[in-house]
Write an enzyme that holds these catalytic residues in place. Structure first.
Site, PDB file in Angstrom:
ATOM      1  N   GLY A 254      57.081 -15.506 -19.219  1.00 29.80           N
ATOM      2  CA  GLY A 254      58.476 -15.915 -19.378  1.00 29.80           C
ATOM      3  C   GLY A 254      59.449 -14.885 -18.859  1.00 29.80           C
TER       4      GLY A 254
ATOM      5  N   CYS B 132      53.171 -31.177 -23.582  1.00 23.70           N
ATOM      6  CA  CYS B 132      53.356 -32.553 -23.101  1.00 23.70           C
ATOM      7  C   CYS B 132      53.584 -33.524 -24.267  1.00 23.70           C
ATOM      8  CB  CYS B 132      52.173 -33.007 -22.263  1.00 23.70           C
ATOM      9  SG  CYS B 132      50.733 -31.987 -22.392  1.00 23.70           S
TER      10      CYS B 132
ATOM     11  N   ASN C 173      44.881 -25.212 -15.693  1.00 25.08           N
ATOM     12  CA  ASN C 173      45.849 -25.657 -16.709  1.00 25.08           C
ATOM     13  C   ASN C 173      45.719 -27.178 -16.844  1.00 25.08           C
ATOM     14  OD1 ASN C 173      48.778 -26.767 -17.276  1.00 25.08           O
ATOM     15  ND2 ASN C 173      48.821 -24.664 -18.001  1.00 25.08           N
TER      16      ASN C 173
HETATM   17  C1  LIG Z   1      58.229 -25.426 -11.164  1.00 23.93           C
HETATM   18  C2  LIG Z   1      57.476 -25.116 -12.427  1.00 23.93           C
HETATM   19  C3  LIG Z   1      56.337 -25.858 -12.759  1.00 23.93           C
HETATM   20  C4  LIG Z   1      55.628 -25.579 -13.927  1.00 23.93           C
HETATM   21  N1  LIG Z   1      54.497 -26.295 -14.226  1.00 23.93           N
HETATM   22  C5  LIG Z   1      53.757 -25.974 -15.311  1.00 23.93           C
HETATM   23  C6  LIG Z   1      52.540 -26.658 -15.579  1.00 23.93           C
HETATM   24  O1  LIG Z   1      52.081 -27.513 -14.808  1.00 23.93           O
HETATM   25  N2  LIG Z   1      51.856 -26.321 -16.717  1.00 23.93           N
HETATM   26  C7  LIG Z   1      52.306 -25.341 -17.578  1.00 23.93           C
HETATM   27  O2  LIG Z   1      51.666 -25.074 -18.609  1.00 23.93           O
HETATM   28  N3  LIG Z   1      53.452 -24.667 -17.333  1.00 23.93           N
HETATM   29  C8  LIG Z   1      54.176 -24.960 -16.220  1.00 23.93           C
HETATM   30  N4  LIG Z   1      55.320 -24.256 -15.956  1.00 23.93           N
HETATM   31  C9  LIG Z   1      55.759 -23.166 -16.867  1.00 23.93           C
HETATM   32  C10 LIG Z   1      55.337 -21.777 -16.337  1.00 23.93           C
HETATM   33  O3  LIG Z   1      53.946 -21.649 -16.226  1.00 23.93           O
HETATM   34  C11 LIG Z   1      55.881 -20.655 -17.236  1.00 23.93           C
HETATM   35  O4  LIG Z   1      55.360 -20.796 -18.523  1.00 23.93           O
HETATM   36  C12 LIG Z   1      57.393 -20.645 -17.305  1.00 23.93           C
HETATM   37  O5  LIG Z   1      57.961 -20.965 -16.056  1.00 23.93           O
HETATM   38  C13 LIG Z   1      57.943 -19.293 -17.762  1.00 23.93           C
HETATM   39  O6  LIG Z   1      57.565 -18.269 -16.876  1.00 23.93           O
HETATM   40  P1  LIG Z   1      58.529 -17.726 -15.685  1.00 23.93           P
HETATM   41  O7  LIG Z   1      59.859 -17.450 -16.306  1.00 23.93           O
HETATM   42  O8  LIG Z   1      57.839 -16.487 -15.162  1.00 23.93           O
HETATM   43  O9  LIG Z   1      58.573 -18.807 -14.658  1.00 23.93           O
HETATM   44  C14 LIG Z   1      56.063 -24.530 -14.793  1.00 23.93           C
HETATM   45  C15 LIG Z   1      57.207 -23.795 -14.452  1.00 23.93           C
HETATM   46  C16 LIG Z   1      57.901 -24.054 -13.292  1.00 23.93           C
HETATM   47  C17 LIG Z   1      59.109 -23.229 -12.951  1.00 23.93           C
END
Ligand SMILES: Cc1cc2nc3c(=O)[nH]c(=O)nc-3n(C[C@H](O)[C@H](O)[C@H](O)COP(=O)(O)O)c2cc1C
Length: 318
Positions: A258, A137, A103
């Site tokens: 998500g 970003c 990523n």
């Molecule tokens: C602690 C944390 C760090 C994350 N860091 C990134 C990241 O570096 N790059 C990215 O594209 N998404 C990042 N995300 C988003 C997740 O990849 C994901 O899209 C989002 O959390 C929704 O999925 P979930 O509900 O299963 O967590 C992050 C999410 C969390 C909770």
């Protein structure tokens, strides 16, 4: 036993399950993986935390706050920068028998370009099988407004990254849900040549400590993830599959992310149109989540006539 393998462009995954970026580390994430063959056998791919050109310290602490239906994080893309990633963290994946998707995040189109070139040109072991572009970003040249809400910027970034990386690397564009119509940036990414789409990233949110009257996060606001955002993600996947011919034909497959915390959640995304799914926040709660979801889907499919492929986009049929 019916196979659960799926195809993301030229990438064959033995399972439709992936880690969601940022929730399982970089090289350090492999410590979790190497300790558990159960995790490896349930996953189709490992997606790393976001990598940037230069080292980032991340945002002020606290960086994570719990809410009733999920968490809000403002990690601020803390990472060691791409050079350290390639030298120290990437080689740790050599012993992990999974496709690795890196990523990436940046503040300008040029930075995205340099980052993509660096990764593609400095991977002699060909560990990297995919690059996921995080367009959530802020674009510092446009006053800090997220790239992902501007379809023209999305198209430019994807075009640039596609041009810079070796053709063996699958390019995935990860969309932000902080828009009115997700199909606009999705179409723009396709116009730019993306091989696949992933959605959704976190939704902007905030929590306030009523005793102090101050925001709980050091950065004041952050991104909401976890069960609260699942219906939004499912709807966005459904919309793209329904309205975009390249998604509907699976020429540009969708990775649904998500709020997934059960096999039923994963199947909802698949029936909405996702070919694969990413799981993040639920892993913080249950270390065995991938195995549970994998087994749940397997059982569901083995009790029916349909294959995993038949279930993709099923909610649109008939
Ligand atoms: C602690 C944390 C760090 C994350 N860091 C990134 C990241 O570096 N790059 C990215 O594209 N998404 C990042 N995300 C988003 C997740 O990849 C994901 O899209 C989002 O959390 C929704 O999925 P979930 O509900 O299963 O967590 C992050 C999410 C969390 C909770």
């Amino acid at each position: 036993m019916k196979p659960l393998g799926v195809q993301i462009n030229n990438l064959r995954l033995k399972s439709p399950l992936m880690t969601a970026s940022g929730t399982s580390g970089h090289g350090d994430g492999t410590a979790v993986l190497s300790n558990s063959s159960r995790i490896i056998s349930s996953l189709g791919a490992f997606v790393t935390k976001g990598v940037t050109l230069d080292r980032r310290e991340g945002n002020l602490e606290p960086r994570i706050v719990e809410t009733r239906a999920g968490i809000i994080n403002s990690i601020g893309l803390q990472n060691n920068g791409v050079e350290v990633f390639v030298k120290k963290e990437l080689p740790e994946f050599l012993n992990v028998d999974l496709p690795i998707i890196v990523n990436i995040a940046a503040n300008t189109v040029d930075e995205f370009s340099m980052l993509a070139s660096y990764l593609s040109d400095n991977d002699p072991g060909q560990i990297i099988r995919g690059i996921e572009i995080n367009v959530s970003c802020p674009n510092i040249k446009k006053g800090g407004i997220a790239f992902g809400i501007d379809p023209l910027q999305v198209e430019r970034i994807v075009k640039t990254v596609k041009k810079r990386v070796d053709s063996r690397i699958v390019v995935i564009t990860k969309l932000t849900p902080n828009v009115t119509d997700i199909t606009l940036p999705a179409r723009a990414a396709i116009e730019g040549g993306t091989d696949a789409l992933s959605m959704i990233n976190t939704l902007r949110g905030m929590a306030i400590d009523i005793d102090t009257g101050k925001p709980l996060l050091g950065n004041k606001s952050g991104g909401l993830s976890g069960p609260a955002i699942k219906p939004i993600g499912v709807f966005m996947v459904y919309e793209c599959f329904e309205k975009i011919p390249e998604c509907n034909s699976r020429e540009v497959p969708i990775i649904g992310i998500g709020g997934i915390s059960s096999w039923q959640d994963a199947l909802e995304y698949i029936m909405a149109g996702a070919t694969a799914v990413g799981i993040g926040t639920a892993w913080f709660v249950n270390p065995d989540i991938f195995n549970r979801i994998y087994n749940g889907i397997k059982k569901f499919i083995n009790n029916r006539e349909e294959t995993i492929s038949d279930l993709i986009g099923k909610a649109h049929k008939g």
